[in-house]
Design a protein around this motif. Structure first.
Motif, PDB file in Angstrom:
ATOM      1  N   SER A 281       0.804  -1.196  -0.119  1.00  0.00           N
ATOM      2  CA  SER A 281      -0.004  -0.071  -0.118  1.00  0.00           C
ATOM      3  C   SER A 281       0.858   1.171   0.169  1.00  0.00           C
ATOM      4  N   GLN A 282       2.080   1.081   0.756  1.00  0.00           N
ATOM      5  CA  GLN A 282       2.998   2.350   0.678  1.00  0.00           C
ATOM      6  C   GLN A 282       3.366   2.466  -0.661  1.00  0.00           C
ATOM      7  N   GLN A 283       4.027   1.427  -1.475  1.00  0.00           N
ATOM      8  CA  GLN A 283       4.409   1.531  -2.599  1.00  0.00           C
ATOM      9  C   GLN A 283       3.269   2.257  -3.700  1.00  0.00           C
ATOM     10  N   ALA A 284       2.049   1.695  -3.504  1.00  0.00           N
ATOM     11  CA  ALA A 284       0.965   2.095  -4.372  1.00  0.00           C
ATOM     12  C   ALA A 284       0.853   3.584  -4.022  1.00  0.00           C
ATOM     13  N   ALA A 285       0.733   4.167  -2.804  1.00  0.00           N
ATOM     14  CA  ALA A 285       0.640   5.515  -2.385  1.00  0.00           C
ATOM     15  C   ALA A 285       1.776   6.435  -3.047  1.00  0.00           C
ATOM     16  N   THR A 286       2.845   5.921  -2.882  1.00  0.00           N
ATOM     17  CA  THR A 286       4.125   6.959  -3.050  1.00  0.00           C
ATOM     18  C   THR A 286       4.183   6.641  -4.869  1.00  0.00           C
ATOM     19  N   GLU A 287       3.986   5.751  -5.421  1.00  0.00           N
ATOM     20  CA  GLU A 287       3.868   5.594  -6.911  1.00  0.00           C
ATOM     21  C   GLU A 287       2.910   6.508  -7.395  1.00  0.00           C
ATOM     22  N   TYR A 288       1.512   6.677  -6.677  1.00  0.00           N
ATOM     23  CA  TYR A 288       0.507   7.268  -7.375  1.00  0.00           C
ATOM     24  C   TYR A 288       0.759   9.043  -6.805  1.00  0.00           C
ATOM     25  N   PHE A 289       0.939   9.346  -5.709  1.00  0.00           N
ATOM     26  CA  PHE A 289       1.151  10.502  -5.117  1.00  0.00           C
ATOM     27  C   PHE A 289       2.641  11.286  -5.366  1.00  0.00           C
ATOM     28  N   GLY A 290       3.497  10.697  -5.178  1.00  0.00           N
ATOM     29  CA  GLY A 290       4.836  10.987  -5.561  1.00  0.00           C
ATOM     30  C   GLY A 290       5.329  11.631  -4.094  1.00  0.00           C
ATOM     31  N   ASP A 291       6.481  12.498  -4.348  1.00  0.00           N
ATOM     32  CA  ASP A 291       6.862  12.900  -2.947  1.00  0.00           C
ATOM     33  C   ASP A 291       6.501  14.348  -2.391  1.00  0.00           C
ATOM     34  N   LYS A 292       5.394  14.754  -2.929  1.00  0.00           N
ATOM     35  CA  LYS A 292       4.993  16.057  -2.700  1.00  0.00           C
ATOM     36  C   LYS A 292       3.768  16.252  -1.658  1.00  0.00           C
ATOM     37  N   VAL A 293       3.589  14.897  -1.027  1.00  0.00           N
ATOM     38  CA  VAL A 293       2.383  15.060  -0.096  1.00  0.00           C
ATOM     39  C   VAL A 293       3.024  14.409   1.188  1.00  0.00           C
ATOM     40  N   ASN A 294       2.105  14.494   2.163  1.00  0.00           N
ATOM     41  CA  ASN A 294       2.656  13.849   3.363  1.00  0.00           C
ATOM     42  C   ASN A 294       1.934  12.666   3.616  1.00  0.00           C
TER      43      ASN A 294
ATOM     44  N   LYS B 218      -8.229  13.695   8.882  1.00  0.00           N
ATOM     45  CA  LYS B 218      -7.196  13.769   9.318  1.00  0.00           C
ATOM     46  C   LYS B 218      -6.125  13.330   8.287  1.00  0.00           C
ATOM     47  N   ALA B 219      -6.884  12.817   7.259  1.00  0.00           N
ATOM     48  CA  ALA B 219      -6.262  12.545   5.859  1.00  0.00           C
ATOM     49  C   ALA B 219      -7.034  13.146   4.697  1.00  0.00           C
ATOM     50  N   ASP B 220      -6.526  13.448   3.737  1.00  0.00           N
ATOM     51  CA  ASP B 220      -7.289  13.904   2.336  1.00  0.00           C
ATOM     52  C   ASP B 220      -7.452  12.653   1.480  1.00  0.00           C
ATOM     53  N   TYR B 221      -6.847  11.730   1.624  1.00  0.00           N
ATOM     54  CA  TYR B 221      -6.592  10.594   0.682  1.00  0.00           C
ATOM     55  C   TYR B 221      -6.277   9.329   1.440  1.00  0.00           C
ATOM     56  N   ALA B 222      -7.089   8.025   1.150  1.00  0.00           N
ATOM     57  CA  ALA B 222      -6.496   6.907   1.669  1.00  0.00           C
ATOM     58  C   ALA B 222      -6.146   6.081   0.500  1.00  0.00           C
ATOM     59  N   VAL B 223      -5.123   5.284   0.513  1.00  0.00           N
ATOM     60  CA  VAL B 223      -4.738   4.243  -0.401  1.00  0.00           C
ATOM     61  C   VAL B 223      -5.075   2.835   0.025  1.00  0.00           C
ATOM     62  N   LEU B 224      -6.250   2.161  -0.437  1.00  0.00           N
ATOM     63  CA  LEU B 224      -6.476   0.640  -0.030  1.00  0.00           C
ATOM     64  C   LEU B 224      -6.455  -0.190  -1.212  1.00  0.00           C
ATOM     65  N   PRO B 225      -6.063  -1.594  -0.589  1.00  0.00           N
ATOM     66  CA  PRO B 225      -6.087  -2.552  -1.752  1.00  0.00           C
ATOM     67  C   PRO B 225      -7.614  -2.783  -2.033  1.00  0.00           C
ATOM     68  N   PHE B 226      -7.999  -3.038  -3.386  1.00  0.00           N
ATOM     69  CA  PHE B 226      -9.101  -3.266  -3.753  1.00  0.00           C
ATOM     70  C   PHE B 226      -9.663  -4.753  -4.328  1.00  0.00           C
TER      71      PHE B 226
ATOM     72  N   GLN C 233      -5.091  -4.073  -7.687  1.00  0.00           N
ATOM     73  CA  GLN C 233      -5.698  -2.653  -7.698  1.00  0.00           C
ATOM     74  C   GLN C 233      -5.907  -2.079  -6.775  1.00  0.00           C
ATOM     75  N   PHE C 234      -5.466  -0.828  -6.495  1.00  0.00           N
ATOM     76  CA  PHE C 234      -5.717  -0.143  -5.343  1.00  0.00           C
ATOM     77  C   PHE C 234      -6.710   1.287  -5.501  1.00  0.00           C
ATOM     78  N   ILE C 235      -7.193   1.513  -4.581  1.00  0.00           N
ATOM     79  CA  ILE C 235      -8.247   2.513  -4.752  1.00  0.00           C
ATOM     80  C   ILE C 235      -7.894   3.892  -3.974  1.00  0.00           C
ATOM     81  N   ILE C 236      -8.091   5.048  -4.651  1.00  0.00           N
ATOM     82  CA  ILE C 236      -7.858   6.436  -3.968  1.00  0.00           C
ATOM     83  C   ILE C 236      -9.006   6.677  -3.321  1.00  0.00           C
ATOM     84  N   ILE C 237      -9.292   7.015  -2.106  1.00  0.00           N
ATOM     85  CA  ILE C 237     -10.360   7.132  -1.275  1.00  0.00           C
ATOM     86  C   ILE C 237     -10.305   8.673  -0.834  1.00  0.00           C
ATOM     87  N   SER C 238     -11.553   9.325  -1.022  1.00  0.00           N
ATOM     88  CA  SER C 238     -11.658  10.920  -0.608  1.00  0.00           C
ATOM     89  C   SER C 238     -13.041  10.943   0.278  1.00  0.00           C
TER      90      SER C 238
END
Ligand code: PRE
Length: 375
Positions: free
Chosen positions: A122-135, A153-161, A281-286
């Motif tokens: 999930s970290q790999q998916a998050a960093t590949e999707y959002f890059g290094d400009k987010v927390n 507390k977070a704007d997005y979650a990256v979860l496996p689907f 497949q990961f989903i980006i949640i808002s």
């Protein structure tokens, strides 16, 4: 014996009459739609339909025809409802399903939460999707990740689907219905599992393997061939960290190459998953009800009365509006044994007329429908 052509001619004449009567009936239903538009009465009147079918069946000359009459009029009334939803939507009733359209998901100063510890897929998916400009923040469970998004507390979650070999991540499907968060995008990560051990361990030393159940499912052939014991842990990166803390050559784990590097493990065998194209497949949640302008898929969930033909009735709205279904899944409904909630994904954009028609129909006729996202 009557000549075939002669019979066909008779059939053609009867069919012409059926068409004229069908159209005449539909024209009357337009008046009904007008009435319902003015009075706010719902299109579906199940009791009226049940009463009608019961009466019509008594008019058939035998049981065989009665069954046919039932099927025929169920279809005719379903068609009448679909036309009425369309007319009401054209008049602006329920035709805004409330998605804000954005060119791009806002990511400036965004906080992104994932489940697991550094090294998790999930970290790999998050960093590949959002890059290094987010927390980035990480939590222990999928539920906590959903709560972080819900509570701001977070704007997005990256979860496996879903994984291409092991199937859906059932907990995430359930949480999507429980929380008012939305899928805003998906992202595929190719998964290559490694068997890892502590420094100095060889594959012959391994007796027990630690990992997440999904990783075991995806690598079951390799594990079973070696006859190793399996121990479930919360995720693959936690397994890597756990093994690195044990000085036991007989314990191995299934984790990513990235996790092996982070926790100083040796890779004993790379690519132990049985399917080479193994992808998650990961989903980006808002929590925002937004859709990207180039979004092309809608996902909904719904439950239905536990009766014959109800799933068919729901899907008929998708088919009738020429929408292409891309996924269907089901999950048990809590506290209702052997009843299921369905998840259906189809191609379309939130404010497209056919999509609005289909969603109005399903919303009116399912026990409860939820739009999980347009992505
Ligand atoms: O009688 C109505 O209220 C209608 O909308 C017409 C009709 C029908 O086609 O017969 C269609 C939908 C309702 O569920 C019941 C009946």
């Amino acid at each position: 014996m009557k000549d075939l052509l002669e019979s066909r001619k008779e059939i053609d004449e009867i069919d012409d009459s059926i068409i004229r009567l069908f159209e005449k009936r539909m024209e009357v239903c337009k008046n009904v739609a007008e009435y319902k538009l003015r009075t706010g009465k719902p299109v579906l009147d199940r009791q009226r339909e049940l009463d009608k079918i019961a009466t019509l069946k008594t008019k058939a000359s035998d049981d065989f025809y009665a069954h046919g009459v039932e099927e025929l009029f169920e279809q005719i009334m379903a068609m009448s409802r679909k036309m009425q939803y369309k007319l009401l939507n054209e008049e602006g009733v329920n035709n805004d399903i409330g998605f804000d359209i954005v060119d791009k998901l806002p990511t400036e100063d965004a906080t992104v939460v994932y489940q697991g510890i550094p090294g998790a897929y999930s970290q790999q998916a998050a960093t590949e999707y959002f890059g290094d400009k987010v927390n980035y923040v990480n939590v222990t469970t999928f539920r906590e990740a959903m709560k972080y998004v819900r509570d701001g507390k977070a704007d997005y979650a990256v979860l496996p689907f879903e994984n291409s070999s092991a199937g859906i991540v059932t907990d995430v499907y359930d949480l999507l219905v429980e929380f008012q968060n939305y899928i805003v995008d998906t992202f595929d990560v190719k998964i290559e599992h490694c068997l890892c051990g502590i420094s100095g361990a060889t594959i012959d030393d391994i007796k027990d393997v630690y990992s997440h159940p999904q990783a075991f499912m995806q690598s079951n052939k390799f594990i079973e061939e070696h006859g190793w014991g399996k121990v479930n842990l919360a995720n693959t990166a936690i397994s890597a960290r756990y093994i690195s803390e044990q000085s036991d050559k007989s314990r191995g784990c299934i984790a990513s190459e990235n996790a092996a590097n982070i926790y100083g493990l040796n890779i004993l065998h790379k690519g132990i998953n049985f399917n080479d194209s193994n992808t998650t497949q990961f989903i980006i949640i808002s929590r925002q009800r937004v859709a990207r302008r180039d979004a092309g898929l809608i996902c909904i969930s719904f439950e239905m009365p536990h009766a014959s033909g109800t799933l068919y009735q729901m899907l008929s709205h998708i088919i009738y509006n020429d929408l292409n279904m891309t996924r269907i899944q089901s999950r048990p409904v809590p506290d209702k044994n052997w009843e299921y909630r369905f998840y259906v994904e189809f191609e379309g954009r939130a404010n497209q007329p056919g999509v609005v028609n289909a969603l109005s129909g399903i919303n009116a006729e399912a026990l409860n429908m939820k739009i999980l996202g347009n992505y």
